[in-house]
Design a protein around this motif. Structure first.
Motif, short mmCIF file in Angstrom:
data_model
loop_
_atom_site.label_atom_id
_atom_site.label_comp_id
_atom_site.label_asym_id
_atom_site.label_seq_id
_atom_site.Cartn_x
_atom_site.Cartn_y
_atom_site.Cartn_z
N VAL A 11 0.92 -1.09 0.08
CA VAL A 11 0.05 0.11 -0.14
C VAL A 11 0.89 1.10 -0.06
O VAL A 11 0.65 2.22 -0.72
CB VAL A 11 -0.99 -0.12 1.04
N ALA A 12 1.88 1.31 1.07
CA ALA A 12 2.83 2.34 0.92
C ALA A 12 3.35 2.57 -0.52
O ALA A 12 3.56 3.73 -0.96
CB ALA A 12 3.93 2.18 2.33
N GLY A 13 3.80 1.63 -1.33
CA GLY A 13 4.52 1.66 -2.48
C GLY A 13 3.51 2.22 -3.39
O GLY A 13 4.04 3.12 -4.55
N ILE A 14 2.14 1.70 -3.49
CA ILE A 14 1.11 2.40 -4.33
C ILE A 14 1.03 3.81 -4.16
O ILE A 14 0.94 4.42 -5.09
CB ILE A 14 -0.06 1.25 -4.45
N VAL A 15 0.86 4.21 -2.98
CA VAL A 15 0.86 5.59 -2.42
C VAL A 15 1.85 6.39 -2.96
O VAL A 15 1.65 7.25 -3.68
CB VAL A 15 0.25 5.49 -0.90
N ALA A 16 3.15 5.80 -2.73
CA ALA A 16 4.47 6.62 -3.04
C ALA A 16 4.29 6.62 -4.66
O ALA A 16 4.70 7.78 -5.21
CB ALA A 16 5.50 6.01 -2.63
N PHE A 17 4.11 5.73 -5.44
CA PHE A 17 4.03 5.59 -6.76
C PHE A 17 2.95 6.81 -7.28
O PHE A 17 3.11 7.54 -8.57
CB PHE A 17 3.77 4.40 -7.42
N GLY A 18 1.85 6.70 -6.78
CA GLY A 18 0.64 7.64 -7.11
C GLY A 18 1.05 9.15 -6.80
O GLY A 18 0.88 9.92 -7.65
N ALA A 19 1.68 9.51 -5.68
CA ALA A 19 1.95 10.57 -5.42
C ALA A 19 3.49 11.16 -6.28
O ALA A 19 3.33 12.25 -6.71
CB ALA A 19 2.78 10.60 -4.00
N GLY A 20 3.99 10.11 -6.69
CA GLY A 20 5.20 10.57 -7.53
C GLY A 20 4.67 10.96 -8.98
O GLY A 20 4.99 11.95 -9.60
N MET A 21 3.82 10.28 -9.36
CA MET A 21 2.98 10.53 -10.79
C MET A 21 2.44 11.79 -10.65
O MET A 21 2.31 12.45 -11.71
CB MET A 21 2.07 9.41 -11.25
#
Length: 72
Positions: A11-21
């Motif tokens: 979940v943290a990876g998905i959130v970080a990826f989404g925030a980066g995008m």
């Protein structure tokens, strides 16, 4: 590793990826926002480029054409 840690990391990876995008999309300069001075000069440059690219030889007669033959 416990399943809770794996799920939390996913979940943290998905959130970080989404925030980066999101940051990448928002931080990109918008190419459509031009000042009037640059818009006029770039418009003239675009028109000149189009004329050179699509321009044809005015001395060449292309009205008669050439018969197209199938190649089989």
């Amino acid at each position: 590793m416990s399943p809770r840690i794996l799920i939390a990391l996913a979940v943290a990876g998905i959130v970080a990826f989404g925030a980066g995008m999101l940051i990448w999309v928002v931080a990109q300069p918008d190419a459509t926002t031009e000042t009037p001075a640059t818009a006029a000069s770039s418009g003239a440059a675009r028109q000149e480029h189009r004329e050179r690219f699509f321009g044809s030889d005015p001395d060449r007669d292309v009205r008669g054409g050439q018969e197209m033959k199938p190649r089989w």
